[in-house]
Design a protein around this motif. Sequence first.
Motif, PDB file in Angstrom:
ATOM      1  N   ASP A   1      -0.540  -1.823   4.599  1.00  0.00           N
ATOM      2  CA  ASP A   1      -0.109  -2.464   3.465  1.00  0.00           C
ATOM      3  C   ASP A   1       0.096  -4.265   3.633  1.00  0.00           C
ATOM      4  O   ASP A   1      -0.284  -4.992   2.889  1.00  0.00           O
ATOM      5  N   ARG A   2       0.472  -4.485   5.036  1.00  0.00           N
ATOM      6  CA  ARG A   2       0.444  -5.992   5.409  1.00  0.00           C
ATOM      7  C   ARG A   2      -1.015  -6.314   5.320  1.00  0.00           C
ATOM      8  O   ARG A   2      -0.957  -7.597   4.842  1.00  0.00           O
TER       9      ARG A   2
ATOM     10  N   THR B   1      -3.315  -5.740   3.324  1.00  0.00           N
ATOM     11  CA  THR B   1      -3.702  -5.879   1.916  1.00  0.00           C
ATOM     12  C   THR B   1      -2.899  -7.156   1.426  1.00  0.00           C
ATOM     13  O   THR B   1      -3.434  -8.049   0.520  1.00  0.00           O
ATOM     14  N   VAL B   2      -1.718  -7.355   1.682  1.00  0.00           N
ATOM     15  CA  VAL B   2      -0.863  -8.659   1.461  1.00  0.00           C
ATOM     16  C   VAL B   2      -1.787  -9.796   1.878  1.00  0.00           C
ATOM     17  O   VAL B   2      -1.977 -10.815   1.324  1.00  0.00           O
ATOM     18  N   LYS B   3      -2.179  -9.835   3.201  1.00  0.00           N
ATOM     19  CA  LYS B   3      -2.983 -11.015   3.788  1.00  0.00           C
ATOM     20  C   LYS B   3      -4.152 -11.305   3.080  1.00  0.00           C
ATOM     21  O   LYS B   3      -4.684 -12.338   2.969  1.00  0.00           O
TER      22      LYS B   3
ATOM     23  N   THR C   1       7.359  -8.692   3.816  1.00  0.00           N
ATOM     24  CA  THR C   1       5.798  -7.961   3.903  1.00  0.00           C
ATOM     25  C   THR C   1       6.206  -6.498   4.203  1.00  0.00           C
ATOM     26  O   THR C   1       7.252  -5.914   4.532  1.00  0.00           O
TER      27      THR C   1
END
Length: 85
Positions: free
Chosen positions: A26-27, A29-31, A20
């Motif tokens: 940004d994390r 957004t990934v989630k 990640t």
Amino acid sequence: FESDVILSYLEDKYGRHAFTPATAEDRQTVKLMIRCHDLYVASPNASQAGFSHTQGCMYLSKAWHGDARGMTIETRAAKLAELFK
């Protein structure tokens, strides 16, 4: 619904931020992307006869899966178009 569980396992096993991004923004957004995938792409979200999840548009053909689960070309195209909205 196991995408986040798998990612968490890999992070625990191979180290923080191995899979990640480094920043909190940004994390998240990934989630969010994982959540959208699990809820709207991979999840059936229904149990009606003949209902197939959106991910099914990639492989559920009437010739192979029959009328109950298979999709026509038109239905597959409409489900696939939903992924790009």
